[in-house]
Motif scaffolding. Structure first.
Motif, mmCIF file in Angstrom:
data_model
loop_
_atom_site.group_PDB
_atom_site.id
_atom_site.type_symbol
_atom_site.label_atom_id
_atom_site.label_comp_id
_atom_site.label_asym_id
_atom_site.label_seq_id
_atom_site.Cartn_x
_atom_site.Cartn_y
_atom_site.Cartn_z
ATOM 1 N N VAL A 151 -5.963 6.754 1.302
ATOM 2 C CA VAL A 151 -5.639 5.324 1.452
ATOM 3 C C VAL A 151 -6.792 4.560 2.112
ATOM 4 C CG1 VAL A 151 -3.956 3.699 2.435
ATOM 5 C CG2 VAL A 151 -3.191 5.936 1.668
ATOM 6 N N THR B 67 0.833 -1.214 0.000
ATOM 7 C CA THR B 67 0.000 0.000 0.000
ATOM 8 C C THR B 67 0.869 1.266 0.000
ATOM 9 O OG1 THR B 67 -1.650 -1.225 1.227
ATOM 10 C CG2 THR B 67 -1.922 1.152 1.158
ATOM 11 N N ASP C 166 -10.908 7.852 3.756
ATOM 12 C CA ASP C 166 -10.702 8.669 4.960
ATOM 13 C C ASP C 166 -10.900 10.148 4.644
ATOM 14 O OD1 ASP C 166 -10.129 6.406 6.358
ATOM 15 O OD2 ASP C 166 -7.965 6.729 6.446
HETATM 16 P P1 NAD Z 1 -4.485 1.312 11.682
HETATM 17 O O1 NAD Z 1 -5.772 1.257 12.424
HETATM 18 O O2 NAD Z 1 -3.445 0.308 11.953
HETATM 19 O O3 NAD Z 1 -3.830 2.741 11.927
HETATM 20 C C1 NAD Z 1 -4.596 3.904 11.858
HETATM 21 C C2 NAD Z 1 -3.716 5.092 12.200
HETATM 22 O O4 NAD Z 1 -4.495 6.264 12.102
HETATM 23 C C3 NAD Z 1 -3.141 5.045 13.615
HETATM 24 O O5 NAD Z 1 -1.769 5.325 13.556
HETATM 25 C C4 NAD Z 1 -3.894 6.137 14.361
HETATM 26 O O6 NAD Z 1 -3.071 6.814 15.295
HETATM 27 C C5 NAD Z 1 -4.303 7.074 13.231
HETATM 28 N N1 NAD Z 1 -5.549 7.779 13.536
HETATM 29 C C6 NAD Z 1 -6.709 7.254 13.982
HETATM 30 N N2 NAD Z 1 -7.597 8.238 14.209
HETATM 31 C C7 NAD Z 1 -7.002 9.398 13.890
HETATM 32 C C8 NAD Z 1 -7.404 10.755 13.918
HETATM 33 N N3 NAD Z 1 -8.620 11.114 14.322
HETATM 34 N N4 NAD Z 1 -6.511 11.697 13.518
HETATM 35 C C9 NAD Z 1 -5.286 11.345 13.118
HETATM 36 N N5 NAD Z 1 -4.842 10.068 13.049
HETATM 37 C C10 NAD Z 1 -5.689 9.107 13.444
HETATM 38 O O7 NAD Z 1 -4.886 1.343 10.133
HETATM 39 P P2 NAD Z 1 -3.975 1.028 8.834
HETATM 40 O O8 NAD Z 1 -3.786 -0.426 8.698
HETATM 41 O O9 NAD Z 1 -2.811 1.929 8.796
HETATM 42 O O10 NAD Z 1 -4.995 1.464 7.692
HETATM 43 C C11 NAD Z 1 -5.426 2.800 7.561
HETATM 44 C C12 NAD Z 1 -6.528 2.862 6.531
HETATM 45 O O11 NAD Z 1 -6.007 2.430 5.287
HETATM 46 C C13 NAD Z 1 -7.721 1.942 6.812
HETATM 47 O O12 NAD Z 1 -8.892 2.541 6.321
HETATM 48 C C14 NAD Z 1 -7.409 0.707 6.017
HETATM 49 O O13 NAD Z 1 -8.568 -0.025 5.657
HETATM 50 C C15 NAD Z 1 -6.773 1.333 4.809
HETATM 51 N N6 NAD Z 1 -5.880 0.439 4.074
HETATM 52 C C16 NAD Z 1 -5.980 0.501 2.744
HETATM 53 C C17 NAD Z 1 -5.174 -0.288 1.960
HETATM 54 C C18 NAD Z 1 -5.277 -0.173 0.474
HETATM 55 O O14 NAD Z 1 -4.823 -1.039 -0.235
HETATM 56 N N7 NAD Z 1 -5.851 0.927 -0.023
HETATM 57 C C19 NAD Z 1 -4.282 -1.184 2.557
HETATM 58 C C20 NAD Z 1 -4.145 -1.184 3.956
HETATM 59 C C21 NAD Z 1 -4.965 -0.351 4.707
#
Ligand code: NAD
Length: 287
Positions: free
Chosen positions: A229, A141, A241
């Motif tokens: 993402v 990603t 997001d």
């Molecule tokens: P995760 O839950 O592991 O991490 C989320 C991060 O966002 C954390 O570091 C947290 O501190 C931060 N966060 C949460 N709320 C927040 C706020 N209000 N303000 C600022 N930061 C905030 O999630 P992840 O695995 O990193 O995934 C993030 C997103 O990306 C999810 O929606 C997931 O589904 C998506 N994703 C997409 C792909 C793709 O191929 N497009 C792949 C992996 C993950």
């Protein structure tokens, strides 16, 4: 009104090269193969596997799924990963997350062979990302974000980039990769005191928080480039997001959800499987 950065266009370009390389591998007697290990039957994991299967199939890459019950012990699961590590017909391995709490993720990531770690979970591949090595597999990603920026010729040198999220899957690795491209990177997270202040100063925003519609027009500077993402399901609808409708009016360029980063991520995964298979081919020829 922002220009839409289509991930589908990026992945179609990638597929041309992937199909050529897969053909080359097959003519050398190698069938590039991904093995996905899944514990339990989470709906989101099943949806991911279905999508990956279809995409891999369209490029001639085999996709095997190994399913295990939630009651599997860590010893048994580690043994299964070791078998895949030693199986010459498997070139890439993905382990679906999250695992049940009874399975120690640290033990799992330390068991997986870095040569087959096509989505970068092993400590050695992650260390490579943080130190800027080129010959390791980067997280798919995070790489997809960079590939979209490259495809659309978005210059990163000296630009202020706000990354929203600090996970090891997206936020941290993509920040390191942006830093390697000479961007000035700010990472915000769930404890950031003033998200609007941080993000509105950025030329480029990468939103990876897993919070539907978190980034709104007030967070975004006029003319900024916005890469979304996020993959979230809200009332059965897939959303990112970024609050697309409001941000689209203010940004200069924006990725859609669906059809943005997610589509390119699968393309990067296929590139990594091809590289893993090519590496094994080269090593076999050397022996
Ligand atoms: P995760 O839950 O592991 O991490 C989320 C991060 O966002 C954390 O570091 C947290 O501190 C931060 N966060 C949460 N709320 C927040 C706020 N209000 N303000 C600022 N930061 C905030 O999630 P992840 O695995 O990193 O995934 C993030 C997103 O990306 C999810 O929606 C997931 O589904 C998506 N994703 C997409 C792909 C793709 O191929 N497009 C792949 C992996 C993950």
């Amino acid at each position: 009104m922002a220009v839409i950065l289509s991930g589908k266009e990026v992945v179609e370009q990638k597929k041309i090269d992937i199909r050529r390389r897969v053909q080359q591998l097959k003519s050398n007697g190698v069938q590039p193969t991904l093995d996905i290990a899944m514990v339990g039957d989470r709906e989101d994991s099943l949806a991911y596997i279905k999508g990956a299967h279809k995409a891999l199939d369209s490029c001639g890459i085999e996709c095997r799924v190994s399913s295990y019950p939630e009651t599997i012990t860590i010893g048994h699961f580690i043994g299964e990963i070791q078998k895949k590590n030693n199986d010459d017909s498997v070139h890439g391995i993905i382990i679906m997350r999250p695992l049940p709490g009874s399975l120690d993720w640290k033990m799992v990531e330390e068991t997986l062979s870095p040569a087959k770690d096509v989505d970068c979970i092993t400590p050695s591949n992650l260390a490579g990302v943080f130190s800027g090595l080129r010959d390791v597999f980067y997280p798919c990603t995070a790489q997809a974000v960079i590939d979209i920026l490259d495809y659309y010729h978005i210059d990163l040198k000296g630009k202020n980039v706000a990354v929203v999220g600090r996970s090891m899957v997206v936020g941290k690795p993509v920040s390191m990769m942006l830093l390697q491209r000479d961007a000035t990177v700010t990472i915000s997270h769930s404890k950031t005191a003033d998200l609007e202040k941080v993000v509105s100063a950025a030329d480029i925003v990468v939103a990876a928080a897993g919070k539907p519609g978190l980034v709104k027009d007030r967070h975004v500077k006029q003319g900024a480039v916005v890469i979304d993402v996020g993959i979230n399901f809200v009332e059965g609808r897939l959303v990112g997001d970024v609050d697309f409708d409001s941000v689209e009016m203010k940004a200069s360029m924006i990725t859609p959800v669906p059809g943005g980063v997610g589509s390119v991520t699968t393309g990067v995964l296929m590139e990594h499987i091809a590289v893993a298979a090519e590496n094994i081919c080269i090593n076999v020829k050397k022996i």
